[in-house]
Design an enzyme around this catalytic site. Structure first.
Site, PDB file in Angstrom:
ATOM      1  N   GLU A   1       0.780  -1.196   0.013  1.00 42.78           N
ATOM      2  CA  GLU A   1      -0.053   0.170   0.030  1.00 42.78           C
ATOM      3  C   GLU A   1       0.839   1.178  -0.148  1.00 42.78           C
ATOM      4  O   GLU A   1       1.746   1.644   1.117  1.00 42.78           O
ATOM      5  CB  GLU A   1      -0.709   0.078   1.422  1.00 42.78           C
ATOM      6  CG  GLU A   1      -1.755   1.352   1.125  1.00 42.78           C
ATOM      7  CD  GLU A   1      -3.055   1.308   2.254  1.00 42.78           C
ATOM      8  OE1 GLU A   1      -3.966   1.705   1.986  1.00 42.78           O
ATOM      9  OE2 GLU A   1      -2.695   1.216   3.311  1.00 42.78           O
TER      10      GLU A   1
ATOM     11  N   SER B   1      -4.986   1.923   7.864  1.00 41.74           N
ATOM     12  CA  SER B   1      -5.616   1.146   6.794  1.00 41.74           C
ATOM     13  C   SER B   1      -4.692  -0.292   6.720  1.00 41.74           C
ATOM     14  O   SER B   1      -5.045  -1.327   6.205  1.00 41.74           O
ATOM     15  CB  SER B   1      -5.496   1.754   5.377  1.00 41.74           C
ATOM     16  OG  SER B   1      -4.064   2.613   5.084  1.00 41.74           O
TER      17      SER B   1
ATOM     18  N   ASP C   1       5.330   5.264   2.213  1.00 44.23           N
ATOM     19  CA  ASP C   1       5.057   6.725   2.541  1.00 44.23           C
ATOM     20  C   ASP C   1       6.340   7.656   2.347  1.00 44.23           C
ATOM     21  O   ASP C   1       7.576   7.172   2.721  1.00 44.23           O
ATOM     22  CB  ASP C   1       4.417   6.829   3.885  1.00 44.23           C
ATOM     23  CG  ASP C   1       3.462   7.907   3.776  1.00 44.23           C
ATOM     24  OD1 ASP C   1       2.156   7.418   3.727  1.00 44.23           O
ATOM     25  OD2 ASP C   1       3.766   9.067   3.880  1.00 44.23           O
TER      26      ASP C   1
ATOM     27  N   ASP D   1       9.715   8.808  -2.134  1.00 42.19           N
ATOM     28  CA  ASP D   1       8.765   9.469  -2.658  1.00 42.19           C
ATOM     29  C   ASP D   1       8.396   8.825  -3.920  1.00 42.19           C
ATOM     30  O   ASP D   1       8.997   8.441  -4.896  1.00 42.19           O
ATOM     31  CB  ASP D   1       9.613  10.882  -3.188  1.00 42.19           C
ATOM     32  CG  ASP D   1       8.681  11.506  -4.233  1.00 42.19           C
ATOM     33  OD1 ASP D   1       7.464  11.397  -4.585  1.00 42.19           O
ATOM     34  OD2 ASP D   1       9.136  12.631  -4.603  1.00 42.19           O
ATOM     35  N   GLN D   2       6.995   8.316  -4.129  1.00 43.26           N
ATOM     36  CA  GLN D   2       6.628   7.728  -5.232  1.00 43.26           C
ATOM     37  C   GLN D   2       6.376   8.254  -6.647  1.00 43.26           C
ATOM     38  O   GLN D   2       6.148   7.671  -7.366  1.00 43.26           O
ATOM     39  CB  GLN D   2       5.129   7.117  -4.960  1.00 43.26           C
ATOM     40  CG  GLN D   2       3.866   8.044  -4.883  1.00 43.26           C
ATOM     41  CD  GLN D   2       2.621   7.714  -4.920  1.00 43.26           C
ATOM     42  OE1 GLN D   2       1.933   8.323  -4.007  1.00 43.26           O
ATOM     43  NE2 GLN D   2       2.298   6.678  -5.414  1.00 43.26           N
TER      44      GLN D   2
ATOM     45  N   ASP E   1      -2.553   4.588  -2.653  1.00 39.80           N
ATOM     46  CA  ASP E   1      -3.416   5.521  -1.875  1.00 39.80           C
ATOM     47  C   ASP E   1      -2.362   6.676  -1.329  1.00 39.80           C
ATOM     48  O   ASP E   1      -2.429   7.141  -0.315  1.00 39.80           O
ATOM     49  CB  ASP E   1      -4.112   4.960  -0.730  1.00 39.80           C
ATOM     50  CG  ASP E   1      -5.067   5.751  -0.028  1.00 39.80           C
ATOM     51  OD1 ASP E   1      -5.249   6.703  -0.749  1.00 39.80           O
ATOM     52  OD2 ASP E   1      -5.491   5.533   0.992  1.00 39.80           O
TER      53      ASP E   1
ATOM     54  N   HIS F   1      -1.294  10.880  -4.706  1.00 37.37           N
ATOM     55  CA  HIS F   1      -2.350  11.011  -5.805  1.00 37.37           C
ATOM     56  C   HIS F   1      -2.277  12.310  -6.933  1.00 37.37           C
ATOM     57  O   HIS F   1      -3.125  12.627  -7.401  1.00 37.37           O
ATOM     58  CB  HIS F   1      -3.778  11.464  -5.164  1.00 37.37           C
ATOM     59  CG  HIS F   1      -4.333  10.623  -4.005  1.00 37.37           C
ATOM     60  ND1 HIS F   1      -4.250   9.296  -4.163  1.00 37.37           N
ATOM     61  CD2 HIS F   1      -4.748  10.857  -2.888  1.00 37.37           C
ATOM     62  CE1 HIS F   1      -4.792   8.802  -3.176  1.00 37.37           C
ATOM     63  NE2 HIS F   1      -4.976   9.682  -2.042  1.00 37.37           N
TER      64      HIS F   1
ATOM     65  N   GLU G   1      -6.413   4.550  -6.214  1.00 38.41           N
ATOM     66  CA  GLU G   1      -7.801   5.068  -5.814  1.00 38.41           C
ATOM     67  C   GLU G   1      -7.541   6.659  -5.670  1.00 38.41           C
ATOM     68  O   GLU G   1      -6.489   7.121  -6.191  1.00 38.41           O
ATOM     69  CB  GLU G   1      -8.223   4.605  -4.477  1.00 38.41           C
ATOM     70  CG  GLU G   1      -7.167   4.748  -3.235  1.00 38.41           C
ATOM     71  CD  GLU G   1      -7.833   3.978  -2.186  1.00 38.41           C
ATOM     72  OE1 GLU G   1      -7.888   2.670  -2.320  1.00 38.41           O
ATOM     73  OE2 GLU G   1      -7.653   4.526  -1.273  1.00 38.41           O
ATOM     74  N   ASP G   2      -8.876   7.408  -5.368  1.00 38.08           N
ATOM     75  CA  ASP G   2      -8.736   8.734  -5.315  1.00 38.08           C
ATOM     76  C   ASP G   2      -8.209   9.372  -6.540  1.00 38.08           C
ATOM     77  O   ASP G   2      -7.859  10.323  -6.798  1.00 38.08           O
ATOM     78  CB  ASP G   2      -7.816   9.238  -4.424  1.00 38.08           C
ATOM     79  CG  ASP G   2      -8.345   9.048  -3.036  1.00 38.08           C
ATOM     80  OD1 ASP G   2      -9.555   8.619  -2.888  1.00 38.08           O
ATOM     81  OD2 ASP G   2      -7.980   9.431  -1.887  1.00 38.08           O
TER      82      ASP G   2
HETATM   83  C1  LIG Z   1      -4.681   9.371   1.709  1.00 43.64           C
HETATM   84  S1  LIG Z   1      -3.287   9.281   2.802  1.00 43.64           S
HETATM   85  C2  LIG Z   1      -3.029   7.562   2.870  1.00 43.64           C
HETATM   86  C3  LIG Z   1      -4.421   7.266   3.861  1.00 43.64           C
HETATM   87  C4  LIG Z   1      -4.402   5.876   4.279  1.00 43.64           C
HETATM   88  N1  LIG Z   1      -3.992   4.593   3.185  1.00 43.64           N
HETATM   89  C5  LIG Z   1      -5.887   5.336   4.688  1.00 43.64           C
HETATM   90  O1  LIG Z   1      -6.486   4.721   4.034  1.00 43.64           O
HETATM   91  O2  LIG Z   1      -6.013   5.933   5.947  1.00 43.64           O
HETATM   92  C6  LIG Z   1      -1.882   9.737   1.740  1.00 43.64           C
HETATM   93  C7  LIG Z   1      -0.420   9.358   2.174  1.00 43.64           C
HETATM   94  O3  LIG Z   1       0.494   9.493   1.229  1.00 43.64           O
HETATM   95  C8  LIG Z   1       1.624  10.008   1.574  1.00 43.64           C
HETATM   96  N2  LIG Z   1       2.342  10.687   0.507  1.00 43.64           N
HETATM   97  C9  LIG Z   1       2.021  11.844  -0.012  1.00 43.64           C
HETATM   98  N3  LIG Z   1       2.791  12.092  -0.883  1.00 43.64           N
HETATM   99  C10 LIG Z   1       3.489  10.977  -1.258  1.00 43.64           C
HETATM  100  C11 LIG Z   1       4.785  10.437  -2.103  1.00 43.64           C
HETATM  101  N4  LIG Z   1       5.114  11.459  -3.146  1.00 43.64           N
HETATM  102  N5  LIG Z   1       5.199   9.378  -1.931  1.00 43.64           N
HETATM  103  C12 LIG Z   1       4.791   8.656  -0.928  1.00 43.64           C
HETATM  104  N6  LIG Z   1       3.687   8.986  -0.171  1.00 43.64           N
HETATM  105  C13 LIG Z   1       3.224  10.058  -0.099  1.00 43.64           C
HETATM  106  C14 LIG Z   1       1.110  10.965   2.682  1.00 43.64           C
HETATM  107  O4  LIG Z   1       2.432  11.413   3.511  1.00 43.64           O
HETATM  108  C15 LIG Z   1       0.079  10.379   3.363  1.00 43.64           C
HETATM  109  O5  LIG Z   1       0.345   9.745   4.545  1.00 43.64           O
END
Ligand SMILES: C[S@@+](CC[C@H](N)C(=O)[O-])C[C@H]1O[C@@H](n2cnc3c(N)ncnc32)[C@H](O)[C@@H]1O
Length: 243
Positions: free
Chosen positions: A42, A50, A68, A87-88, A110, A113, A138-139
């Site tokens: 994830e 989650s 993350d 960083d994804q 997730d 986005h 998603e999203d």
């Molecule tokens: C929508 S939340 C995840 C929610 C979680 N899966 C849940 O269902 O409760 C988005 C997460 O993506 C992470 N995020 C944001 N940009 C990112 C990136 N470039 N690479 C990896 N993770 C990232 C944020 O730190 C945050 O924790």
């Protein structure tokens, strides 16, 4: 309510943030992995809730990899749960991550986005999804939101990118070899499922599709008229059909 919805509704533990209609989608595509010790990845750990939900849903033996950008998320590491920080959007990070991971049964994107994050994650990790695995992003409503790099029919949005994948799914039927060919995607994808804000891609090793006629014909089949060269040219030039 399915089991995921029930877990979510009763959750007083780590925070989970989900759109309500996702639970039906998850259960439809994920239930066949329950109790089979799947490997789940994830992107987007956030408060860790989650990951707890997936652990409960898939059962003992599940291997979870959370990814993350926020180093705080390391705290959610525990037996069966590994956290990678990166960083994804960064293809180098994604490639090194992919090398460390066994084949992925289910990947859930997730994360942040943005279009770049979603496309890079798909391109680097999709080949590492197991031959019968599932990829879920998603999203995807961010494909319509400017702040995330989206916009209606905007070139480069993940929704527009995903529409292109539909061609890949159907490439067996191409009449334009060289320009539109069967690819690894065509050979490895059984189906694509679009929901509000969610795309699910189900993998399965595919053979060229075949068809046949069985039974007795009672009358001559309708034969579509052959296109004249003029009609074909007009269609190519998008001038519309002659009246
Ligand atoms: C929508 S939340 C995840 C929610 C979680 N899966 C849940 O269902 O409760 C988005 C997460 O993506 C992470 N995020 C944001 N940009 C990112 C990136 N470039 N690479 C990896 N993770 C990232 C944020 O730190 C945050 O924790």
């Amino acid at each position: 309510m399915n089991d995921l919805e029930q877990f979510f509704a009763a959750n007083t533990g780590r925070l989970i943030h989900k759109w309500h209609h996702y639970f039906e989608v998850y259960d439809r595509h994920f239930s066949r992995f329950r109790g089979k010790s799947p490997h789940i990845v994830e992107f987007g750990v956030s408060q860790g809730g989650s990951l707890q939900m997936w652990k409960h849903y898939f059962g003992p033996g599940t291997r979870l990899d959370g990814v993350d950008i926020n180093p705080e998320c390391r705290r959610f590491e525990e037996p069966g749960v590994r956290i990678s920080i990166g960083d994804q959007a960064d293809r180098g990070f994604l490639r090194s991550l992919a090398k460390e991971l066994p084949p992925i049964d289910i990947l859930i994107d997730d994360g942040g986005h943005t279009m770049e994050q979603q496309i890079h994650t798909f391109e680097e990790l999709f080949p590492h999804v197991a031959p019968h695995g599932v990829y879920l992003c998603e999203d995807m409503h961010t494909s319509y939101w400017r702040k995330w790099g989206g916009g209606f029919r905007r070139r480069g949005s993940f929704v527009e990118y995903a529409k292109g994948l539909i061609d890949g799914l159907n490439a067996w039927h191409s009449e334009e070899r060289g320009r539109f060919d069967v690819s690894d995607f065509t050979r490895s994808v059984h189906s694509m499922h679009f929901y509000d804000s969610v795309l699910v891609i189900e993998k399965r090793p595919m053979q060229p599709p075949s068809h046949e006629r069985r039974g007795q014909a009672l009358f001559a089949d309708y034969v579509p008229p052959k296109q004249t060269n003029l009609q074909r040219l007009k269609r190519q030039l998008k001038l519309g059909e002659p009246r």
